[in-house]
Design an enzyme around this catalytic site. Structure first.
Site, PDB file in Angstrom:
ATOM      1  N   ASP A  49       3.266   1.891   7.295  1.00 17.53           N
ATOM      2  CA  ASP A  49       2.206   1.672   8.287  1.00 17.53           C
ATOM      3  C   ASP A  49       1.254   0.530   7.931  1.00 17.53           C
ATOM      4  OD1 ASP A  49       3.363   3.840   9.416  1.00 17.53           O
ATOM      5  OD2 ASP A  49       1.560   5.084   9.461  1.00 17.53           O
ATOM      6  N   GLY A 108      11.780   1.007   7.634  1.00 18.97           N
ATOM      7  CA  GLY A 108      12.608   0.097   6.847  1.00 18.97           C
ATOM      8  C   GLY A 108      13.277   0.768   5.659  1.00 18.97           C
ATOM      9  N   ASP A 129      10.055   8.584  15.222  1.00 19.32           N
ATOM     10  CA  ASP A 129       9.557   8.507  13.845  1.00 19.32           C
ATOM     11  C   ASP A 129      10.533   9.155  12.841  1.00 19.32           C
ATOM     12  OD1 ASP A 129       7.658   7.826  11.925  1.00 19.32           O
ATOM     13  OD2 ASP A 129       5.987   8.671  13.046  1.00 19.32           O
TER      14      ASP A 129
HETATM   15  C1  GLA Z   1       3.982   7.451  11.145  1.00 18.88           C
HETATM   16  C2  GLA Z   1       4.210   6.148  11.922  1.00 18.88           C
HETATM   17  C3  GLA Z   1       2.902   5.719  12.569  1.00 18.88           C
HETATM   18  C4  GLA Z   1       2.405   6.829  13.483  1.00 18.88           C
HETATM   19  C5  GLA Z   1       2.249   8.126  12.707  1.00 18.88           C
HETATM   20  C6  GLA Z   1       1.949   9.291  13.631  1.00 18.88           C
HETATM   21  O1  GLA Z   1       3.152   7.246  10.048  1.00 18.88           O
HETATM   22  O2  GLA Z   1       4.698   5.149  11.080  1.00 18.88           O
HETATM   23  O3  GLA Z   1       3.065   4.511  13.276  1.00 18.88           O
HETATM   24  O4  GLA Z   1       3.306   6.987  14.553  1.00 18.88           O
HETATM   25  O5  GLA Z   1       3.434   8.439  11.994  1.00 18.88           O
HETATM   26  O6  GLA Z   1       1.808  10.500  12.939  1.00 18.88           O
END
Ligand code: GLA
Length: 404
Positions: free
Chosen positions: A200, A180, A145
């Site tokens: 997300d 992205g 992440d």
């Molecule tokens: C980010 C990612 C998600 C998830 C959360 C977890 O927002 O984009 O897909 O993994 O972190 O905290």
């Protein structure tokens, strides 16, 4: 002696690469985040592994069980990461063994920053130690992440982790989750196997949810953001429009449209629902093998929007053996009648050099949701498509082939 060690270390780093061929088709699996968020523990993860096998999802091709954020506890006195002892009292290695004993593969999550998005310890400064731990635990897939990365260069940060994984010596699929922000499609092909293209997803077909400092996106919003990215994807390096929300609250029509479009995009198919408690409709969508075959086609060519008629988008995706997938997507809130006169169209994919010339070639039509053969492209196509739903077809050249 020190010089030798330094040389060995440097040569590993210089020659490091991504582990090739781990994702020749888009990865398929399940991830905890969309449905369970931070509420993960070893009982839940084992239950999902059991359900993946018993439900038939494993047979349909799903193989990774991935724990997302919040599995981490503290680092030990030497800096090695440990699991949260309350949630994972048996430890990650035992869980990994359990998942492997079911014939499945095991994925885990970390973050390039100081902390994960959920506030657990991130990998920044510990990349090589973390990768070593993952290899010891038998991890097969790492989602990485991008929270708490102020001042970091994205390409550099992901490259460091790629090199760490390579040095650890275990083939691990590397999934970049950088939303992205820094156009990973332009630089990540030799770093990872897939990269998120957007922020997300949320379990909504056509909306944006504003969380203040960030937004999450509905299925249609994410679909629109994939425009112009298809040239960058292919076997072993995929655009990732985020995990599936099928079974998490949208209508059946919307779930079917979401799943179909992700398959048209050659997206990774990472289910995000409660596998131990899903309706027959949800399971039927997730395990429709003919639709999955469109996603998993070995050419690995992402589909494209060909045209739009009265809020119905018509998407095409080249498949092997001169087949094509075609998807009619009704984005409107109303039911739509669609007519499409195949014989008036020549569909050209100039990026991947493919052509469906309906003026010259007749194709057989298979309806992938009805699971029926429904004639040929000699006749005009006609369908009534409910709101937020699709008709998805596979076309294959007919034996008598040429129109006289
Ligand atoms: C980010 C990612 C998600 C998830 C959360 C977890 O927002 O984009 O897909 O993994 O972190 O905290």
């Amino acid at each position: 002696m020190k010089k030798v060690v330094l040389f060995l270390l440097l040569s590993t780093i210089t020659h490091a690469q991504k582990y090739e061929t781990l994702a020749l088709t888009p990865p398929m699996g399940w991830n905890s985040w969309n449905r369970f968020g931070c509420n993960v523990d070893e009982v839940l993860i084992k239950k999902m592994a059991d359900a993946m096998v018993e439900s038939g999802m494993k047979n349909a091709g799903y193989q990774y069980i991935i724990i997302d954020d919040c599995w981490q506890g503290e680092r030990d006195s030497l800096g090695f990461i440990q699991a949260d002892p309350k949630r994972f009292p048996s430890g990650i290695k035992a869980l990994s063994d359990y998942i492997h004993s079911k014939g499945l593969k095991f994925g885990i999550y970390s973050c390039a920053g100081w902390k994960t998005c959920g506030g657990r310890p991130g990998s920044r400064g510990y990349e090589f130690q973390d990768a070593k731990k993952y290899a010891e635990w038998g991890i097969d897939y790492l989602k990485y992440d991008w929270c708490y990365t102020e001042g970091l260069n994205a390409e550099g940060a992901y490259l460091t982790m790629r090199n760490a994984l390579y040095a650890a010596g275990r083939p691990i699929v590397f999934s970049l989750c950088e939303w992205g922000n820094n156009k990973p499609w332009e630089w990540a092909k030799n770093i990872g196997h897939l990269w998120r293209t957007t922020g997300d997803i949320t379990n909504c077909f056509d909306c944006v949810v504003d969380h203040g400092s960030w937004k999450s996106w509905g299925v249609m919003q994410i679909l629109d953001m994939q425009k112009d990215l298809r040239a960058y994807a292919g076997p072993d390096h995929w655009n990732d429009p985020d995990m599936l929300e099928v079974g998490n609250g949208m209508t059946i029509n919307e779930d079917r449209a979401h799943f179909s479009m992700w398959c048209m995009l050659s997206a990774p198919l990472i289910a995000g629902n409660d596998l131990s408690n899903m309706s027959k409709e949800t399971l039927d969508i997730l395990t429709n093998i003919e639709v999955i075959n469109v996603d998993q086609d070995s050419l690995g060519i992402q589909g494209f929007k060909y045209t739009e008629i009265d809020s119905v988008e018509i998407w095409f995706k080249p498949l092997k053996n001169n087949n094509w997938a075609v998807c009619f997507l009704n984005r409107s809130k109303k039911m739509k009648e669609v007519k499409f006169s195949w014989k008036e169209h020549i569909v050209v994919d100039s990026i991947f050099n493919k052509k469906a010339d309906f003026t010259k070639i007749v194709y057989n039509i298979r309806d992938l949701w009805k699971k029926q053969n429904t004639g040929t492209t000699e006749k005009d196509f006609f369908a009534i498509i409910p709101s937020h739903d699709v008709v998805m077809l596979r076309l294959s050249p007919a034996k008598y082939y040429l129109i006289k």
